[in-house]
Design a protein around this motif. Sequence first.
Motif, PDB file in Angstrom:
ATOM      1  N   MET A   1     -49.837  85.039 120.583  1.00 40.49           N
ATOM      2  CA  MET A   1     -50.765  83.939 120.352  1.00 40.49           C
ATOM      3  C   MET A   1     -51.031  83.208 121.666  1.00 40.49           C
ATOM      4  SD  MET A   1     -52.333  82.842 117.624  1.00 40.49           S
ATOM      5  CE  MET A   1     -51.272  83.359 116.274  1.00 40.49           C
ATOM      6  N   ARG A   2     -52.284  82.798 121.850  1.00 43.13           N
ATOM      7  CA  ARG A   2     -52.666  82.095 123.074  1.00 43.13           C
ATOM      8  C   ARG A   2     -53.116  80.685 122.706  1.00 43.13           C
ATOM      9  NH1 ARG A   2     -53.521  85.700 127.475  1.00 43.13           N
ATOM     10  NH2 ARG A   2     -52.852  87.761 126.798  1.00 43.13           N
ATOM     11  N   ASP A 144     -33.849  83.436 124.622  1.00 36.33           N
ATOM     12  CA  ASP A 144     -34.146  82.961 123.272  1.00 36.33           C
ATOM     13  C   ASP A 144     -34.721  81.547 123.292  1.00 36.33           C
ATOM     14  OD1 ASP A 144     -33.118  85.333 122.278  1.00 36.33           O
ATOM     15  OD2 ASP A 144     -31.127  84.493 121.911  1.00 36.33           O
ATOM     16  N   CYS A 145     -34.559  80.864 124.413  1.00 36.37           N
ATOM     17  CA  CYS A 145     -35.061  79.493 124.544  1.00 36.37           C
ATOM     18  C   CYS A 145     -36.538  79.438 124.922  1.00 36.37           C
ATOM     19  CB  CYS A 145     -34.256  78.733 125.598  1.00 36.37           C
ATOM     20  SG  CYS A 145     -32.522  78.511 125.199  1.00 36.37           S
ATOM     21  N   VAL A 146     -37.129  80.574 125.306  1.00 36.50           N
ATOM     22  CA  VAL A 146     -38.494  80.580 125.845  1.00 36.50           C
ATOM     23  C   VAL A 146     -39.518  80.629 124.721  1.00 36.50           C
ATOM     24  CG1 VAL A 146     -40.130  81.787 127.325  1.00 36.50           C
ATOM     25  CG2 VAL A 146     -37.707  81.700 127.958  1.00 36.50           C
ATOM     26  N   SER A 186     -44.099  84.083 123.683  1.00 37.81           N
ATOM     27  CA  SER A 186     -43.219  85.073 124.305  1.00 37.81           C
ATOM     28  C   SER A 186     -43.252  86.437 123.623  1.00 37.81           C
ATOM     29  CB  SER A 186     -41.789  84.540 124.353  1.00 37.81           C
ATOM     30  OG  SER A 186     -41.339  84.193 123.067  1.00 37.81           O
ATOM     31  N   ASP A 187     -43.697  86.491 122.355  1.00 41.86           N
ATOM     32  CA  ASP A 187     -43.773  87.786 121.674  1.00 41.86           C
ATOM     33  C   ASP A 187     -44.827  88.697 122.284  1.00 41.86           C
ATOM     34  OD1 ASP A 187     -45.513  85.699 120.334  1.00 41.86           O
ATOM     35  OD2 ASP A 187     -46.320  87.520 119.416  1.00 41.86           O
ATOM     36  N   GLY A 192     -38.564  88.090 129.448  1.00 44.69           N
ATOM     37  CA  GLY A 192     -38.359  87.358 130.691  1.00 44.69           C
ATOM     38  C   GLY A 192     -39.576  87.284 131.586  1.00 44.69           C
ATOM     39  N   GLY A 193     -40.729  87.716 131.076  1.00 47.88           N
ATOM     40  CA  GLY A 193     -41.926  87.722 131.913  1.00 47.88           C
ATOM     41  C   GLY A 193     -41.826  88.695 133.070  1.00 47.88           C
ATOM     42  N   LYS A 194     -40.978  89.720 132.941  1.00 49.03           N
ATOM     43  CA  LYS A 194     -40.784  90.669 134.039  1.00 49.03           C
ATOM     44  C   LYS A 194     -41.904  91.703 134.093  1.00 49.03           C
ATOM     45  CE  LYS A 194     -35.788  90.585 134.760  1.00 49.03           C
ATOM     46  NZ  LYS A 194     -34.550  91.409 134.793  1.00 49.03           N
ATOM     47  N   GLY A 195     -42.132  92.210 135.292  1.00 47.30           N
ATOM     48  CA  GLY A 195     -43.040  93.337 135.469  1.00 47.30           C
ATOM     49  C   GLY A 195     -44.507  92.984 135.461  1.00 47.30           C
ATOM     50  N   LEU A 196     -44.839  91.705 135.666  1.00 47.01           N
ATOM     51  CA  LEU A 196     -46.235  91.278 135.628  1.00 47.01           C
ATOM     52  C   LEU A 196     -46.788  91.123 137.050  1.00 47.01           C
ATOM     53  CD1 LEU A 196     -45.983  88.509 132.871  1.00 47.01           C
ATOM     54  CD2 LEU A 196     -46.418  90.965 132.585  1.00 47.01           C
ATOM     55  N   LYS A 197     -47.957  91.682 137.269  1.00 47.46           N
ATOM     56  CA  LYS A 197     -48.604  91.512 138.570  1.00 47.46           C
ATOM     57  C   LYS A 197     -49.089  90.084 138.716  1.00 47.46           C
ATOM     58  CE  LYS A 197     -52.339  93.251 141.510  1.00 47.46           C
ATOM     59  NZ  LYS A 197     -53.484  94.194 141.623  1.00 47.46           N
TER      60      LYS A 197
END
Length: 283
Positions: A1-2, A144-146, A186-187, A192-197
């Motif tokens: 969701m945005r 889990d807090c994000v 976050s879903d 962890g927001g990893k791997g994003l350019k």
Amino acid sequence: MRYVNFSADGQPRQLGVLQGSTVTSLGDATLEDLLAQGTDLLAYANARRESGKEYKVDDVTLLPPLTNPGKIICVGLNYADHTKESPYEQPSYPTLFPRFNTSLIGHRAPMIRPLVSDSLDFEGEMAVVLGRGGRHIPQEQALDCVAGYSVFNDGSVREYQFKAPQWTVGKNFNGTGAFGPTLVTSDEVPSGGKGLKLETRLNGKVVQSANTSDMLFDVGSLIAIVSEAITLEAGDVIVSGTPAGIGWAREPKLIMRDGDVCEVEIEGLGVLTNVVRDEAPRR
């Protein structure tokens, strides 16, 4: 969701969700309130968007996703390549400093180049919004807090940042902290927001390019480490650091000027765009 925070039709601020080019109003709740109440953001939006008024995104004013977060904790020197271009040695502990709500602006809002200095610089970063917090959060439970992720431009007035060992003043001029355009839950984001350019562009030219996996302290580590000292709360924001390429480290220095367009794009999170404007003269 945005999720978006927006105003339209001359009405007060509304909360909404963005799908494609359409913003659907969810009413006048705030993300700060929903997060503090432990609201399930997906269920909340799904229960209200069928009856919400729809707007074209180009017809609304997008505000920061949170305009009054409890704490904004920024992380410096969190990419090794950025540390190498700075006058600092790489620290073994996160370099933390605060941002204040009075510095925040939204997508397409002017980023203000202050009267007192011409050293306004860009810093593209990923912002992490907490849905819950606590003290002494174990690293294995930290993600889990994000609640979600967003884009941030940590506009820095370098001359003032380096007037003293503490960076706070140079990081908090009014109208320099661009945040948005959306909060992506976050879903929809890799763990962890990893791997994003991550890419910052100034007047269409790429000036920063990195990947969030390059962070020295990842999101889970940051949450755990910060919570050793500070009680984190729902609605707090952690701005996770910028990679190499800042204008101040270049020769000649690349300083933003009135009329410049700065864009920060993070894969899957969107593009945050701001036009630089000189602060109005005193009267």
